[in-house]
Design a protein around this motif. Structure first.
Motif, PDB file in Angstrom:
ATOM      1  N   HIS A   6       0.842  -1.195   0.000  1.00  0.00           N
ATOM      2  CA  HIS A   6       0.000   0.000   0.000  1.00  0.00           C
ATOM      3  C   HIS A   6       0.873   1.240   0.000  1.00  0.00           C
ATOM      4  CE1 HIS A   6      -3.970  -1.737   0.258  1.00  0.00           C
ATOM      5  NE2 HIS A   6      -3.446  -2.668   1.029  1.00  0.00           N
ATOM      6  N   SER A   7       0.362   2.310  -0.627  1.00  0.00           N
ATOM      7  CA  SER A   7       1.173   3.484  -0.933  1.00  0.00           C
ATOM      8  C   SER A   7       1.809   4.118   0.287  1.00  0.00           C
ATOM      9  CB  SER A   7       0.318   4.535  -1.658  1.00  0.00           C
ATOM     10  OG  SER A   7      -0.794   4.881  -0.868  1.00  0.00           O
ATOM     11  N   TYR A 131       6.967  15.782  -0.682  1.00  0.00           N
ATOM     12  CA  TYR A 131       6.001  16.655  -1.333  1.00  0.00           C
ATOM     13  C   TYR A 131       6.389  16.905  -2.782  1.00  0.00           C
ATOM     14  CZ  TYR A 131       3.953  17.895   3.193  1.00  0.00           C
ATOM     15  OH  TYR A 131       3.326  17.849   4.418  1.00  0.00           O
ATOM     16  N   ARG A 132       5.383  17.133  -3.617  1.00  0.00           N
ATOM     17  CA  ARG A 132       5.596  17.668  -4.960  1.00  0.00           C
ATOM     18  C   ARG A 132       5.507  19.184  -4.863  1.00  0.00           C
ATOM     19  NH1 ARG A 132       0.838  16.946  -9.155  1.00  0.00           N
ATOM     20  NH2 ARG A 132      -0.094  18.287  -7.567  1.00  0.00           N
ATOM     21  N   LEU A 164       0.386  13.136  -0.264  1.00  0.00           N
ATOM     22  CA  LEU A 164      -0.827  12.328  -0.253  1.00  0.00           C
ATOM     23  C   LEU A 164      -1.780  12.751   0.852  1.00  0.00           C
ATOM     24  CD1 LEU A 164       0.540   8.716  -0.904  1.00  0.00           C
ATOM     25  CD2 LEU A 164      -0.576  10.243  -2.532  1.00  0.00           C
ATOM     26  N   GLN A 165      -1.223  13.319   1.938  1.00  0.00           N
ATOM     27  CA  GLN A 165      -2.042  13.661   3.098  1.00  0.00           C
ATOM     28  C   GLN A 165      -2.522  15.111   3.104  1.00  0.00           C
ATOM     29  OE1 GLN A 165       1.139  12.231   3.560  1.00  0.00           O
ATOM     30  NE2 GLN A 165       0.279  10.171   3.604  1.00  0.00           N
ATOM     31  N   LYS A 193      -3.005  28.942   2.455  1.00  0.00           N
ATOM     32  CA  LYS A 193      -4.010  27.894   2.661  1.00  0.00           C
ATOM     33  C   LYS A 193      -3.336  26.604   3.110  1.00  0.00           C
ATOM     34  CE  LYS A 193      -7.235  27.148  -0.231  1.00  0.00           C
ATOM     35  NZ  LYS A 193      -7.904  26.712  -1.472  1.00  0.00           N
ATOM     36  N   TYR A 194      -4.073  25.851   3.926  1.00  0.00           N
ATOM     37  CA  TYR A 194      -3.659  24.499   4.282  1.00  0.00           C
ATOM     38  C   TYR A 194      -4.837  23.566   4.067  1.00  0.00           C
ATOM     39  CZ  TYR A 194      -2.440  20.342   6.929  1.00  0.00           C
ATOM     40  OH  TYR A 194      -2.192  19.047   7.295  1.00  0.00           O
ATOM     41  N   ASP A 195      -4.631  22.488   3.283  1.00  0.00           N
ATOM     42  CA  ASP A 195      -5.659  21.488   3.014  1.00  0.00           C
ATOM     43  C   ASP A 195      -5.237  20.149   3.604  1.00  0.00           C
ATOM     44  OD1 ASP A 195      -7.047  23.363   1.438  1.00  0.00           O
ATOM     45  OD2 ASP A 195      -5.866  22.831  -0.321  1.00  0.00           O
ATOM     46  N   ARG A 196      -6.183  19.462   4.213  1.00  0.00           N
ATOM     47  CA  ARG A 196      -5.946  18.120   4.737  1.00  0.00           C
ATOM     48  C   ARG A 196      -6.925  17.174   4.064  1.00  0.00           C
ATOM     49  NH1 ARG A 196      -1.709  15.604   7.469  1.00  0.00           N
ATOM     50  NH2 ARG A 196      -2.511  13.605   8.251  1.00  0.00           N
ATOM     51  N   PHE A 197      -6.411  16.175   3.347  1.00  0.00           N
ATOM     52  CA  PHE A 197      -7.259  15.284   2.569  1.00  0.00           C
ATOM     53  C   PHE A 197      -7.905  14.220   3.446  1.00  0.00           C
ATOM     54  CE2 PHE A 197      -4.038  16.869  -0.405  1.00  0.00           C
ATOM     55  CZ  PHE A 197      -4.873  17.501  -1.314  1.00  0.00           C
ATOM     56  N   ILE A 198      -9.194  14.004   3.194  1.00  0.00           N
ATOM     57  CA  ILE A 198      -9.959  12.958   3.867  1.00  0.00           C
ATOM     58  C   ILE A 198     -10.116  11.821   2.857  1.00  0.00           C
ATOM     59  CG2 ILE A 198     -12.019  12.565   5.289  1.00  0.00           C
ATOM     60  CD1 ILE A 198     -12.481  15.559   5.325  1.00  0.00           C
TER      61      ILE A 198
END
Length: 346
Positions: A6-7, A131-132, A164-165, A193-198
């Protein structure tokens, strides 16, 4: 024994293999059969965003839609990432009857629908490492001498770090104009901005922004607040996301009365390479609605077309529309800007 990993827990060997394959490989006799019966010989260099890229001796680099592939056989080791995040190391890429075949010396061949293949030779950040980093720096400059002396400078800087996160975004835009030694535009806007992926396409985040516009009587406006977002689509043909949340807004005017309020904040971001693979149509829209005064709304819209000029240098023609219903009566509520800018992207 073949490893399926898994990734977020992928072995360092997979990262090294993917990085090495990204650097290139020797020419090999790979074969692609399309649904219409066409046969392509060359070297498959990658699968990404629903497109298979193959280098050929007769036609250079070709890009084939993944859903048009009937079968494919390659000869080089490859790392595959599936749509569910599973990462697989394979001795070669094999597709038969629109089905992805994963070989194993100790178990029956595993099969997946071809649509489950997301990317080949993923970058380290796609495997859960680091990170990219993407961004651009651009400016538009006009100097005019004669009956009228005009100096205009527009600038823009944007940087995005994506894993990814989560994702971090920083952006700065500004404008400084003079006519006959008299300044007639002085404004800038900064955004973080800060984004957190669900799970799935949803994410949550926090954004903060500050803005100054001397000739709109605005000394400083800042806002901060949380939001929930959704990535509706993420392919080169169409990338579309939208966000909505609440913000606290504080406005300090040079002449008019200062104010602060709670508001609703939303944004829409879209890009598309519909015109060509190298160019990009883009749209960015943000809005703030004053919940204390329903008639008070702020709307910003940027639309444009970016295209390559040389190496990583690009040009862009764009339109900026900025509307603020809460400005003093003597100030125009709608500001329109048409410009051509040149910049460097990475």
């Amino acid at each position: 024994m073949k490893r399926i990993i898994h990734s977020l827990r992928v072995a360092p060997a997979a990262v090294a293999l993917a990085s090495g394959l990204l650097a290139g490989s020797a020419l090999a006799a790979d074969e692609i059969i399309l649904k219409n019966g066409s046969r392509i010989l060359g070297t498959v260099t990658g699968v990404r965003d629903g497109v298979v890229t193959v280098d050929t001796e007769f036609a250079g680099t070709l890009k084939v839609q993944q859903d048009q592939v009937e079968s494919l056989t390659s000869s080089e080791p490859i790392v595959l990432k599936l749509a569910d995040g599973t990462v697989v190391e394979e001795p070669a890429l094999r597709i038969e009857d629109e089905t992805l075949l994963l070989a194993s010396a100790e178990a029956p061949v595993a099969t997946y629908p071809l649509t489950e293949l997301a990317v080949s030779n993923p970058q380290p950040w796609e495997l859960g490492y680091g990170y990219r980093w993407k961004g651009q720096v651009s400016m538009a400059l006009e100097l005019q001498r004669g009956n009228s002396d005009t100096d205009e400078l527009d600038y823009s800087v944007e940087s995005v770090w994506r894993s990814l996160q989560d994702r971090y975004t920083v952006r700065l835009d500004g404008e400084n104009d003079e006519a006959n030694d008299v300044k007639n535009a002085e404004n800038w806007t900064a955004l973080g901005k800060y984004d957190r992926f669900i799970e799935g396409p949803l994410y949550w985040g926090v954004n903060a922004s500050a803005e100054h516009d001397k000739f709109a009587d605005l000394d400083l406006r800042y806002y901060v607040g949380p939001y929930i977002g959704r990535q509706f689509h993420e392919r080169p043909l169409l990338t579309l996301s939208a966000e909505v949340g609440g913000v606290y807004v504080n406005e300090d005017y040079i002449v008019a009365e200062d104010q602060d309020y709670m508001g609703m904040n939303w944004s829409v971001d879209a890009t598309s390479n519909y015109i060509s693979d190298e160019s990009q149509l883009y749209l960015k829209h943000t809005g703030i609605w004053n919940l204390d005064q329903a008639e008070d709304v702020i709307l910003n819209l940027t639309m444009g077309l970016a295209f390559p000029l040389l190496f990583n240098i690009e040009g862009a023609a764009e339109i900026l529309l900025e509307y603020d219903s809460g400005l003093p009566p003597e100030v125009d509520k709608l500001d329109q800007t048409y410009r051509f800018r040149v910049g460097y992207s990475w």
